[in-house]
Design a protein around this motif. Structure first.
Motif, PDB file in Angstrom:
ATOM      1  N   GLY A 112       7.085  -2.934  15.114  1.00 57.88           N
ATOM      2  CA  GLY A 112       7.145  -3.987  14.269  1.00 57.88           C
ATOM      3  C   GLY A 112       6.021  -3.918  13.116  1.00 57.88           C
ATOM      4  O   GLY A 112       5.271  -2.750  13.061  1.00 57.88           O
ATOM      5  N   MET A 113       5.954  -4.947  12.455  1.00 57.73           N
ATOM      6  CA  MET A 113       4.901  -5.038  11.228  1.00 57.73           C
ATOM      7  C   MET A 113       3.457  -4.907  11.659  1.00 57.73           C
ATOM      8  O   MET A 113       2.719  -4.035  11.165  1.00 57.73           O
ATOM      9  CB  MET A 113       5.112  -6.268  10.457  1.00 57.73           C
ATOM     10  CG  MET A 113       4.300  -6.362   9.173  1.00 57.73           C
ATOM     11  SD  MET A 113       4.383  -7.786   8.300  1.00 57.73           S
ATOM     12  CE  MET A 113       6.096  -8.363   8.500  1.00 57.73           C
ATOM     13  N   VAL A 114       3.255  -5.526  12.708  1.00 53.60           N
ATOM     14  CA  VAL A 114       1.663  -5.612  13.149  1.00 53.60           C
ATOM     15  C   VAL A 114       1.113  -4.129  13.521  1.00 53.60           C
ATOM     16  O   VAL A 114       0.177  -3.800  13.060  1.00 53.60           O
ATOM     17  CB  VAL A 114       1.212  -6.822  14.022  1.00 53.60           C
ATOM     18  CG1 VAL A 114      -0.305  -6.861  14.543  1.00 53.60           C
ATOM     19  CG2 VAL A 114       1.663  -8.196  13.269  1.00 53.60           C
ATOM     20  N   PRO A 115       1.768  -3.584  14.681  1.00 52.98           N
ATOM     21  CA  PRO A 115       1.461  -2.206  14.998  1.00 52.98           C
ATOM     22  C   PRO A 115       1.462  -1.371  13.762  1.00 52.98           C
ATOM     23  O   PRO A 115       0.649  -0.558  13.748  1.00 52.98           O
ATOM     24  CB  PRO A 115       2.362  -1.788  16.237  1.00 52.98           C
ATOM     25  CG  PRO A 115       2.908  -3.262  16.496  1.00 52.98           C
ATOM     26  CD  PRO A 115       3.044  -4.207  15.232  1.00 52.98           C
ATOM     27  N   ASP A 116       2.320  -1.467  13.008  1.00 49.66           N
ATOM     28  CA  ASP A 116       2.474  -0.376  11.895  1.00 49.66           C
ATOM     29  C   ASP A 116       1.193  -0.533  11.059  1.00 49.66           C
ATOM     30  O   ASP A 116       0.787   0.416  10.389  1.00 49.66           O
ATOM     31  CB  ASP A 116       3.769  -0.743  10.855  1.00 49.66           C
ATOM     32  CG  ASP A 116       4.833  -0.180  11.587  1.00 49.66           C
ATOM     33  OD1 ASP A 116       4.960   0.486  12.463  1.00 49.66           O
ATOM     34  OD2 ASP A 116       6.187  -0.642  11.028  1.00 49.66           O
ATOM     35  N   VAL A 120      -1.722   2.178  10.231  1.00 46.88           N
ATOM     36  CA  VAL A 120      -2.121   2.751   9.015  1.00 46.88           C
ATOM     37  C   VAL A 120      -3.584   2.333   8.779  1.00 46.88           C
ATOM     38  O   VAL A 120      -4.302   3.369   8.125  1.00 46.88           O
ATOM     39  CB  VAL A 120      -1.283   1.837   7.817  1.00 46.88           C
ATOM     40  CG1 VAL A 120      -1.734   1.994   6.452  1.00 46.88           C
ATOM     41  CG2 VAL A 120       0.153   2.542   8.021  1.00 46.88           C
ATOM     42  N   LYS A 121      -4.089   1.360   9.418  1.00 40.23           N
ATOM     43  CA  LYS A 121      -5.534   1.089   9.072  1.00 40.23           C
ATOM     44  C   LYS A 121      -6.197   2.171   9.892  1.00 40.23           C
ATOM     45  O   LYS A 121      -7.310   2.526   9.365  1.00 40.23           O
ATOM     46  CB  LYS A 121      -5.685  -0.296   9.636  1.00 40.23           C
ATOM     47  CG  LYS A 121      -7.355  -0.737   9.411  1.00 40.23           C
ATOM     48  CD  LYS A 121      -7.363  -2.380   9.955  1.00 40.23           C
ATOM     49  CE  LYS A 121      -8.801  -2.767   9.602  1.00 40.23           C
ATOM     50  NZ  LYS A 121      -9.092  -4.265  10.015  1.00 40.23           N
ATOM     51  N   SER A 122      -5.888   2.355  11.175  1.00 34.19           N
ATOM     52  CA  SER A 122      -6.566   3.133  11.848  1.00 34.19           C
ATOM     53  C   SER A 122      -6.696   4.629  11.386  1.00 34.19           C
ATOM     54  O   SER A 122      -7.556   5.284  11.649  1.00 34.19           O
ATOM     55  CB  SER A 122      -6.042   3.056  13.264  1.00 34.19           C
ATOM     56  OG  SER A 122      -4.775   3.912  13.602  1.00 34.19           O
ATOM     57  N   LEU A 134       3.417   8.297   4.000  1.00 35.02           N
ATOM     58  CA  LEU A 134       3.394   8.966   5.116  1.00 35.02           C
ATOM     59  C   LEU A 134       4.010   8.134   6.278  1.00 35.02           C
ATOM     60  O   LEU A 134       4.964   8.632   7.080  1.00 35.02           O
ATOM     61  CB  LEU A 134       2.045   9.473   5.385  1.00 35.02           C
ATOM     62  CG  LEU A 134       1.298  10.359   4.672  1.00 35.02           C
ATOM     63  CD1 LEU A 134      -0.128  10.611   5.104  1.00 35.02           C
ATOM     64  CD2 LEU A 134       2.017  11.633   4.624  1.00 35.02           C
ATOM     65  N   PRO A 135       4.002   6.808   6.326  1.00 32.17           N
ATOM     66  CA  PRO A 135       4.495   6.185   7.344  1.00 32.17           C
ATOM     67  C   PRO A 135       6.018   6.270   7.291  1.00 32.17           C
ATOM     68  O   PRO A 135       6.702   6.337   8.382  1.00 32.17           O
ATOM     69  CB  PRO A 135       4.059   4.610   7.327  1.00 32.17           C
ATOM     70  CG  PRO A 135       2.788   4.969   6.546  1.00 32.17           C
ATOM     71  CD  PRO A 135       2.999   6.195   5.628  1.00 32.17           C
ATOM     72  N   GLY A 136       6.459   6.296   6.192  1.00 30.08           N
ATOM     73  CA  GLY A 136       8.258   6.226   5.948  1.00 30.08           C
ATOM     74  C   GLY A 136       8.607   7.495   5.462  1.00 30.08           C
ATOM     75  O   GLY A 136       9.540   7.600   4.719  1.00 30.08           O
ATOM     76  N   ALA A 201       6.233  -2.515   1.395  1.00 27.07           N
ATOM     77  CA  ALA A 201       5.349  -1.946   2.019  1.00 27.07           C
ATOM     78  C   ALA A 201       3.762  -1.753   1.218  1.00 27.07           C
ATOM     79  O   ALA A 201       2.634  -1.950   1.645  1.00 27.07           O
ATOM     80  CB  ALA A 201       5.527  -0.292   2.258  1.00 27.07           C
ATOM     81  N   ALA A 202       3.918  -1.893  -0.301  1.00 23.10           N
ATOM     82  CA  ALA A 202       2.960  -1.919  -1.099  1.00 23.10           C
ATOM     83  C   ALA A 202       2.420  -3.038  -0.773  1.00 23.10           C
ATOM     84  O   ALA A 202       0.985  -3.197  -1.035  1.00 23.10           O
ATOM     85  CB  ALA A 202       3.421  -1.506  -2.376  1.00 23.10           C
TER      86      ALA A 202
END
Length: 206
Positions: A112-116, A120-122, A134-136, A201-202
């Motif tokens: 889902g959006m929140v874990p993604d 990315v933040k971590s 990188l994520p996609g 994503a942006a």
């Protein structure tokens, strides 16, 4: 005739009204749009949207960022898809079945959006181009297509090359790639369009 004409007129209006509404929205202020998203006639007409659209700096910056995104992201996506697709297509590779199931699971289930976002933040990727790349970087769907195309190459050709002393890189680029060029071209197109359209994503990460 009157009934048919009335029905066709109503159907035509159903098709035309969304386009007409979109044109009218382009002439109203943001506050008026939020008050009433369906606008037949603007009460506060303005050309601000067109002024912003035709601002050369905004257009050049937008296309520049998009082209940079594609120029960096597309080779990375293709490299990973190539490498993993070849590995998954080789029957002798140990753990191939487990890895393939792992790829399928990521395609069927998403955090889902929140874990993604937290991921990315971590990783410290927020507000950087890498948060978009990188994520996609790899699509499970494209990977399965590539793996299927590689696996369809006759094993006799690969065995002949191996008997002549060819290693994996030579087999991949001299035999498999030329035979799979139509599939590779489609995958390149899929990835290019995906990177080109990655506005959402942006809006989250940047």
């Amino acid at each position: 005739d009157a009934v048919v004409g009335t029905i066709l007129t109503l159907m035509a209006l159903l098709v035309i009204l969304p386009f007409y509404n979109a044109i009218m929205i382009s002439f109203v202020t943001e506050s008026e749009y939020f008050r009433n998203p369906f606008i037949l006639f603007p009460h506060e007409p303005t050309l601000e949207a067109y002024t912003t659209l035709l601002d050369t700096g905004n257009i050049l910056a937008g296309y520049g960022n998009t082209l940079i995104h594609i120029a960096i992201g597309l080779p990375i996506s293709m490299f990973i898809t190539f490498a993993l697709g070849y590995v998954l297509s080789r029957p002798a590779f140990p753990g191939r079945r487990f890895l393939y199931v792992f790829v399928l699971i990521t395609m069927l289930f998403s955090g889902g959006m929140v874990p993604d976002y937290l991921n990315v933040k971590s990783l410290g990727l927020l507000n950087s181009l890498w948060a978009l790349i990188l994520p996609g970087a790899i699509s499970s769907y494209n990977l399965i297509i590539m793996r299927t195309a590689f696996a369809a190459v006759p094993e006799s050709l690969i065995e002949s090359a191996r008997l002549d002393g060819a290693k994996h890189y030579r087999i991949l680029f001299s035999i498999i790639v030329p035979l799979c060029m139509p599939t590779i071209a489609v995958i390149i197109l899929y990835y290019a369009v995906s990177h080109w359209n990655s506005w959402f994503a942006a809006s989250i990460y940047l």
